[in-house]
Each structure stands twice: as C-alpha cells, then as structure tokens.
Design an enzyme around this catalytic site. Structure first.
Site, PDB file in Angstrom:
ATOM      1  N   LEU A  21      -0.614 -16.221 -24.124  1.00 16.48           N
ATOM      2  CA  LEU A  21      -1.792 -16.822 -24.770  1.00 16.48           C
ATOM      3  C   LEU A  21      -1.550 -17.023 -26.271  1.00 16.48           C
ATOM      4  O   LEU A  21      -2.340 -17.695 -26.936  1.00 16.48           O
ATOM      5  CB  LEU A  21      -3.013 -15.902 -24.573  1.00 16.48           C
ATOM      6  CG  LEU A  21      -3.443 -15.673 -23.119  1.00 16.48           C
ATOM      7  CD1 LEU A  21      -4.523 -14.605 -23.047  1.00 16.48           C
ATOM      8  CD2 LEU A  21      -3.938 -16.973 -22.483  1.00 16.48           C
ATOM      9  N   SER A  22      -0.467 -16.445 -26.783  1.00 17.57           N
ATOM     10  CA  SER A  22      -0.236 -16.493 -28.232  1.00 17.57           C
ATOM     11  C   SER A  22      -0.150 -17.912 -28.805  1.00 17.57           C
ATOM     12  O   SER A  22      -0.694 -18.168 -29.889  1.00 17.57           O
ATOM     13  CB  SER A  22       1.020 -15.704 -28.599  1.00 17.57           C
ATOM     14  OG  SER A  22       0.853 -14.350 -28.255  1.00 17.57           O
ATOM     15  N   LYS A  71      11.764  -6.323 -26.255  1.00 15.15           N
ATOM     16  CA  LYS A  71      11.217  -5.575 -27.393  1.00 15.15           C
ATOM     17  C   LYS A  71      12.145  -4.457 -27.884  1.00 15.15           C
ATOM     18  O   LYS A  71      12.198  -4.180 -29.069  1.00 15.15           O
ATOM     19  CB  LYS A  71       9.856  -4.971 -27.021  1.00 15.15           C
ATOM     20  CG  LYS A  71       8.704  -5.972 -27.104  1.00 15.15           C
ATOM     21  CD  LYS A  71       7.437  -5.348 -26.545  1.00 15.15           C
ATOM     22  CE  LYS A  71       6.300  -5.462 -27.511  1.00 15.15           C
ATOM     23  NZ  LYS A  71       5.026  -4.979 -26.962  1.00 15.15           N
ATOM     24  N   GLY A 132      -2.487   6.864 -19.990  1.00  6.97           N
ATOM     25  CA  GLY A 132      -1.189   6.194 -20.036  1.00  6.97           C
ATOM     26  C   GLY A 132      -0.271   6.823 -21.075  1.00  6.97           C
ATOM     27  O   GLY A 132      -0.734   7.449 -22.041  1.00  6.97           O
ATOM     28  N   TYR A 230      -5.847  -7.348 -20.748  1.00  6.84           N
ATOM     29  CA  TYR A 230      -6.524  -8.543 -21.262  1.00  6.84           C
ATOM     30  C   TYR A 230      -6.605  -9.717 -20.285  1.00  6.84           C
ATOM     31  O   TYR A 230      -7.165 -10.757 -20.605  1.00  6.84           O
ATOM     32  CB  TYR A 230      -5.900  -9.014 -22.589  1.00  6.84           C
ATOM     33  CG  TYR A 230      -4.440  -9.386 -22.508  1.00  6.84           C
ATOM     34  CD1 TYR A 230      -4.043 -10.617 -22.031  1.00  6.84           C
ATOM     35  CD2 TYR A 230      -3.466  -8.501 -22.943  1.00  6.84           C
ATOM     36  CE1 TYR A 230      -2.715 -10.954 -21.970  1.00  6.84           C
ATOM     37  CE2 TYR A 230      -2.129  -8.820 -22.881  1.00  6.84           C
ATOM     38  CZ  TYR A 230      -1.754 -10.045 -22.399  1.00  6.84           C
ATOM     39  OH  TYR A 230      -0.426 -10.378 -22.330  1.00  6.84           O
ATOM     40  N   GLY A 250      -8.716  -6.034 -24.043  1.00  8.79           N
ATOM     41  CA  GLY A 250      -7.404  -6.285 -24.615  1.00  8.79           C
ATOM     42  C   GLY A 250      -7.269  -7.580 -25.403  1.00  8.79           C
ATOM     43  O   GLY A 250      -6.312  -7.737 -26.170  1.00  8.79           O
TER      44      GLY A 250
HETATM   45  N1  LIG Z   1      -3.940  -6.247 -25.451  1.00 10.74           N
HETATM   46  C1  LIG Z   1      -2.726  -6.219 -25.918  1.00 10.74           C
HETATM   47  O1  LIG Z   1      -2.424  -6.742 -26.996  1.00 10.74           O
HETATM   48  C2  LIG Z   1      -1.666  -5.487 -25.138  1.00 10.74           C
HETATM   49  C3  LIG Z   1      -0.438  -5.139 -25.750  1.00 10.74           C
HETATM   50  C4  LIG Z   1       0.515  -4.428 -24.994  1.00 10.74           C
HETATM   51  C5  LIG Z   1       0.247  -4.126 -23.665  1.00 10.74           C
HETATM   52  N2  LIG Z   1      -0.940  -4.501 -23.115  1.00 10.74           N
HETATM   53  C6  LIG Z   1      -1.251  -4.155 -21.708  1.00 10.74           C
HETATM   54  O2  LIG Z   1      -1.162  -2.742 -21.575  1.00 10.74           O
HETATM   55  C7  LIG Z   1      -0.735  -2.389 -20.262  1.00 10.74           C
HETATM   56  C8  LIG Z   1       0.431  -1.421 -20.344  1.00 10.74           C
HETATM   57  O3  LIG Z   1       1.505  -2.003 -21.040  1.00 10.74           O
HETATM   58  P1  LIG Z   1       2.782  -1.122 -21.522  1.00 10.74           P
HETATM   59  O4  LIG Z   1       3.694  -2.068 -22.198  1.00 10.74           O
HETATM   60  O5  LIG Z   1       2.346   0.100 -22.239  1.00 10.74           O
HETATM   61  O6  LIG Z   1       3.400  -0.737 -20.089  1.00 10.74           O
HETATM   62  P2  LIG Z   1       4.416   0.428 -19.700  1.00 10.74           P
HETATM   63  O7  LIG Z   1       5.225   0.872 -20.860  1.00 10.74           O
HETATM   64  O8  LIG Z   1       5.098  -0.030 -18.470  1.00 10.74           O
HETATM   65  O9  LIG Z   1       3.442   1.678 -19.288  1.00 10.74           O
HETATM   66  C9  LIG Z   1       2.605   1.592 -18.169  1.00 10.74           C
HETATM   67  C10 LIG Z   1       1.699   2.836 -18.097  1.00 10.74           C
HETATM   68  O10 LIG Z   1       0.774   2.629 -17.028  1.00 10.74           O
HETATM   69  C11 LIG Z   1       0.879   3.725 -16.101  1.00 10.74           C
HETATM   70  N3  LIG Z   1       0.621   3.209 -14.758  1.00 10.74           N
HETATM   71  C12 LIG Z   1       1.176   2.125 -14.164  1.00 10.74           C
HETATM   72  N4  LIG Z   1       0.672   1.943 -12.937  1.00 10.74           N
HETATM   73  C13 LIG Z   1      -0.222   2.959 -12.731  1.00 10.74           C
HETATM   74  C14 LIG Z   1      -1.058   3.329 -11.651  1.00 10.74           C
HETATM   75  N5  LIG Z   1      -1.082   2.619 -10.521  1.00 10.74           N
HETATM   76  N6  LIG Z   1      -1.858   4.412 -11.795  1.00 10.74           N
HETATM   77  C15 LIG Z   1      -1.843   5.135 -12.923  1.00 10.74           C
HETATM   78  N7  LIG Z   1      -1.078   4.833 -14.002  1.00 10.74           N
HETATM   79  C16 LIG Z   1      -0.256   3.754 -13.884  1.00 10.74           C
HETATM   80  C17 LIG Z   1       2.282   4.253 -16.276  1.00 10.74           C
HETATM   81  O11 LIG Z   1       2.342   5.600 -15.832  1.00 10.74           O
HETATM   82  P3  LIG Z   1       3.728   6.312 -15.399  1.00 10.74           P
HETATM   83  O12 LIG Z   1       4.272   6.965 -16.635  1.00 10.74           O
HETATM   84  O13 LIG Z   1       3.299   7.282 -14.373  1.00 10.74           O
HETATM   85  O14 LIG Z   1       4.615   5.233 -14.850  1.00 10.74           O
HETATM   86  C18 LIG Z   1       2.453   4.122 -17.800  1.00 10.74           C
HETATM   87  O15 LIG Z   1       1.809   5.183 -18.464  1.00 10.74           O
HETATM   88  C19 LIG Z   1      -0.453  -3.735 -19.555  1.00 10.74           C
HETATM   89  O16 LIG Z   1      -1.598  -4.107 -18.850  1.00 10.74           O
HETATM   90  C20 LIG Z   1      -0.247  -4.699 -20.714  1.00 10.74           C
HETATM   91  O17 LIG Z   1      -0.558  -6.036 -20.367  1.00 10.74           O
HETATM   92  C21 LIG Z   1      -1.892  -5.151 -23.821  1.00 10.74           C
END
Ligand SMILES: NC(=O)c1ccc[n+]([C@@H]2O[C@H](COP(=O)([O-])OP(=O)(O)OC[C@H]3O[C@@H](n4cnc5c(N)ncnc54)[C@H](OP(=O)(O)O)[C@@H]3O)[C@@H](O)[C@H]2O)c1
Length: 294
Positions: A21-22, A71, A132, A230, A250
């Site tokens: 979306l950026s 990243k 998380g 988001y 988000g």
């Molecule tokens: N709004 C924004 O600007 C923005 C920016 C960055 C990211 N995000 C969003 O944030 C989310 C996470 O991104 P990330 O980069 O931090 O991902 P990531 O590094 O892959 O981390 C994912 C996290 O979610 C947990 N998880 C995944 N599936 C799960 C489930 N079914 N039940 C419980 N916990 C679960 C994982 O737990 P485990 O340790 O157990 O695997 C881990 O803590 C995504 O939806 C992404 O789109 C949004």
C-alpha cells in the site's frame, strides 16, 4: 503526478511487492508537497538483492523502503546504519546521500508516533501487554522502552521466543520490568487487571476466521488496544469497538512508519493527514470521511 526528466526515484524492495500500500500514500505525499519524486514497487528476488542495492547508487535513488524478505540481509550492504538498526539488525528504510547508503528502521518510531498523535495515548509509566515476539514485537517493545514504559508483559505462542525478547530488552536496552506469561495461561484474569495498553503484534487476525488470542472479558481493563494487522478489521478491533475502548489498527502504524521514511528522504514534514486520506480512499473506494467519520 507528472513524470519528467528531472523526477527523482524512491521505491520499495520486496518479494513479493504487489500487495504493498506504500506507493499509494507515499506518492500522495510527494504530490501534495509538489516534490518532483515518485515511489515505485520494485520486485527484488533474494539472489538479486546486492545488485539491486547497487542500482540505488546507479540510478541515484533518493532512497528505498525494504520489506520481506530483505529487511535483515540488506544490513550487510549498507555503508552506515542508524543506532536502532545496530540493536535490531533490520532495515526498512535506506537513504542515499551522494552514493553513501544509510539504513534505518522506522517501525518502532512509527508505532509510538501513531499512538501519540493519532491515539492521543501517553506511554510513560504505563503497563503494556504485547502479544507476539517476532520482528515487530522487537521494534515496538524497544520503542516503548525509549518512551519510558513502566512494565511490559510478553505473551507468545512459543515460550522460548518470548524469553528471547525479554533477554534482548534486558541486555540491549537495560530494561528489567519485563515478564513473560505462558501462552496457555494467557486468559487468567488476574494479569489483565494491570493492563493499560494491549498490542497485538502477531499475524493472528490477518485471515478470515482468525479468533482473538485474548478473551473479550479480559480486554475490558485496558485503556487502549492496538492491533498492528492492517489488511482487515480483526476480531480484537471489533471487541475494542464493542467495549468502547480507544483503539488503532495497523493502518495507522503503516502510515506513520512511512511518514518517517518520507521525512528521512526529503527533510520535509510528512503530510500525514493527506497520506491517510488517500490510503482510505484507495481501500474503501468511498472516501475517508464517509466510511470512517474523520
Ligand atoms: N502495521 C504495520 O505497519 C506493520 C508492520 C510490521 C508488521 N505488521 C504486521 O504484524 C504481523 C507480524 O509481523 P512480524 O514481521 O512481526 O512477523 P514475525 O516476525 O513472523 O512474527 C510473528 C509472530 O506471530 C506469532 N504467531 C504467528 N502465528 C500465530 C498463531 N497462529 N497463534 C499465535 N501466535 C502466532 C509468532 O509466534 P511464534 O514465536 O510462536 O512463531 C510470532 O510471535 C503481521 O500481520 C504483519 O503484517 C504490521
């Protein structure tokens, strides 16, 4: 927006990038301020990252954003890195100054800024519950510590990853007011009485049918709920609405982290309201005022 011989380039390195979306809100910002610059999606396969970084210099890009899967790997190709990148080991923004590339990470700062400016929530001395322990949890918890949060509780599906985040905050940020709640105990009510701020940083909520990790009755103690997902309205956000608890999704973090990138590249204040309005217009096809009442 008119592309001319003088137009400068920015963009997004990722694989894939077509969902991004950026471009929508970054180009709206350039257009609004009359800056002769364009933001384009750039699909970069992992094996092409090094050559793509060289292209930043060759084509004299002002800078780029960086997303999955680059990243972490792009850090190796930077001439200089920001202090926060040294701690987190990831870059989401590259700035090109005369061929010298500096890497930044704007996720944590963007989160806190959106909480302050859009959410009107002050972090100092508050108690935060973070769901998380992935990449965004590191960026967000670090930013909360910088803003002098009082205490952080971490709840993560994989307990060991929660402990790693706790150790990271202790070692790298000298923050000791941090506890990990085992995932299976997450809905025990006593914990939640302390909660000021609840943040979902997991990917739970992205898919249709995903249920909230926290039972609704436990959310009622919080004065603010933030879900960084988001792509859709999550069950957590629906519960916050139902309970009348102030909240953000988000999209807010997305815009503010992008606004900080914009400011790094241009040295100008990002027109956040313009960026937000254009993105909501794009997402709803109806216009921001009509759908969201702002
Ligand atoms: N709004 C924004 O600007 C923005 C920016 C960055 C990211 N995000 C969003 O944030 C989310 C996470 O991104 P990330 O980069 O931090 O991902 P990531 O590094 O892959 O981390 C994912 C996290 O979610 C947990 N998880 C995944 N599936 C799960 C489930 N079914 N039940 C419980 N916990 C679960 C994982 O737990 P485990 O340790 O157990 O695997 C881990 O803590 C995504 O939806 C992404 O789109 C949004």
């Amino acid at each position: 927006m008119e592309i001319r011989g003088t137009t400068k380039l920015t963009g997004l390195f990722g694989y894939p990038v077509s969902h991004s979306l950026s471009p929508v809100f970054q180009n709206a910002a350039f257009e609004h301020l009359g800056i002769d610059c364009v933001y384009i999606p750039l699909e970069v396969k992992p094996e092409n990252l090094e050559i793509a970084v060289e292209a930043i210099r060759v084509f004299n890009f002002v800078g780029v954003n960086v997303t999955i899967p680059h990243k972490r790997s792009i850090v190796n190709f930077m001439d200089e890195i920001d202090e926060e990148v040294e701690i987190l080991g990831v870059v989401n923004t590259v700035c090109n100054k005369n061929g010298k590339l500096k890497g930044y990470i704007t996720d944590g700062k963007g989160f806190v800024k959106s909480l302050k400016e859009e959410g009107k929530f002050t972090v100092k001395d508050k108690v935060a519950f973070i769901l998380g322990a992935g990449g965004s949890a590191y960026a967000i918890s670090g930013a909360l510590v910088r803003e002098k949060i009082g205490k952080i509780y971490i709840i993560n599906r994989t307990y060991e990853n929660g402990i790693k985040l706790k150790e990271h905050l202790k070692e790298k940020m000298k923050f000791t007011e941090v506890e990990v709640i085992p995932f299976e105990k997450r809905n025990e009510r006593d914990y939640w009485k302390e909660a000021d701020l609840i943040i979902n940083t997991t990917s739970v909520g992205m898919k249709e049918g995903d249920v909230s990790l926290i039972e609704e009755k436990n959310l009622a103690y919080a004065s603010f709920i933030y879900d960084i997902v988001y792509n859709r309205k999550t069950e957590l956000i629906k519960s916050a609405e139902k309970l009348g608890i102030p909240h953000l999704d988000g999209i807010s973090m997305l815009i503010y982290q992008g606004a900080i990138s914009f400011e790094i590249w241009t040295g100008r204040k990002a027109p956040v309201d313009v960026m937000r309005r254009r993105l909501y217009q794009f997402l709803t096809g109806e216009g921001y005022n009509k759908k969201y009442g702002d």
